[in-house]
Motif scaffolding. Structure first.
Motif, PDB file in Angstrom:
ATOM      1  N   THR A   1       0.820  -1.219   0.000  1.00 41.47           N
ATOM      2  CA  THR A   1       0.000   0.000   0.000  1.00 41.47           C
ATOM      3  C   THR A   1       0.852   1.267   0.000  1.00 41.47           C
ATOM      4  O   THR A   1       0.319   2.363  -0.113  1.00 41.47           O
ATOM      5  N   THR A   2       2.175   1.113   0.102  1.00 38.34           N
ATOM      6  CA  THR A   2       3.043   2.292   0.157  1.00 38.34           C
ATOM      7  C   THR A   2       3.567   2.721  -1.209  1.00 38.34           C
ATOM      8  O   THR A   2       4.108   3.818  -1.328  1.00 38.34           O
ATOM      9  N   ARG A   3       3.416   1.872  -2.226  1.00 36.80           N
ATOM     10  CA  ARG A   3       3.895   2.224  -3.565  1.00 36.80           C
ATOM     11  C   ARG A   3       2.883   1.747  -4.600  1.00 36.80           C
ATOM     12  O   ARG A   3       2.516   0.580  -4.622  1.00 36.80           O
ATOM     13  N   PRO A   4       2.431   2.649  -5.461  1.00 33.38           N
ATOM     14  CA  PRO A   4       1.399   2.283  -6.448  1.00 33.38           C
ATOM     15  C   PRO A   4       1.794   1.100  -7.334  1.00 33.38           C
ATOM     16  O   PRO A   4       0.956   0.259  -7.652  1.00 33.38           O
ATOM     17  N   GLU A   5       3.065   1.016  -7.734  1.00 32.82           N
ATOM     18  CA  GLU A   5       3.471  -0.082  -8.619  1.00 32.82           C
ATOM     19  C   GLU A   5       3.422  -1.441  -7.901  1.00 32.82           C
ATOM     20  O   GLU A   5       3.088  -2.456  -8.505  1.00 32.82           O
ATOM     21  N   TRP A   6       3.723  -1.464  -6.612  1.00 35.54           N
ATOM     22  CA  TRP A   6       3.612  -2.707  -5.842  1.00 35.54           C
ATOM     23  C   TRP A   6       2.141  -3.089  -5.684  1.00 35.54           C
ATOM     24  O   TRP A   6       1.780  -4.246  -5.816  1.00 35.54           O
TER      25      TRP A   6
END
Length: 88
Positions: free
Chosen positions: A37-42
């Protein structure tokens, strides 16, 4: 050896796998836990897949087969030994 665990808050499968990984003693590895939830690509890549366990090979991530949530710590160790051995 470095492993990466992609997870998200509140995911009981993620928490269970993390707990078992922390109990593994037969294999030496460094574990990095990444909150998707901390990085859009993840989030885009893993929102429907967590937990995802990857081996970091010099910056290249190699996903490992997902262990059963019912797997014991010993079974998890066996899976890791199988897929993290130099021959695999």
């Amino acid at each position: 050896m470095q492993l990466i665990l992609y997870s998200k808050p509140g995911c009981h499968l993620c928490e269970g796998l993390l707990e078992k990984l922390q109990q593994v003693k037969a294999i030496a590895f460094e574990l990095e836990v990444r909150d998707i939830t901390t990085r859009p690509e993840w989030f885009e890549a893993y929102q429907y897949e967590v937990p995802v366990l990857c081996q970091n090979l010099s910056g290249v991530e190699k996903p490992l087969p997902r262990p059963s949530p019912r797997a014991s710590v010993q079974q998890l160790e066996q899976l890791l030994q199988k897929y993290l051995s130099p021959e695999s």
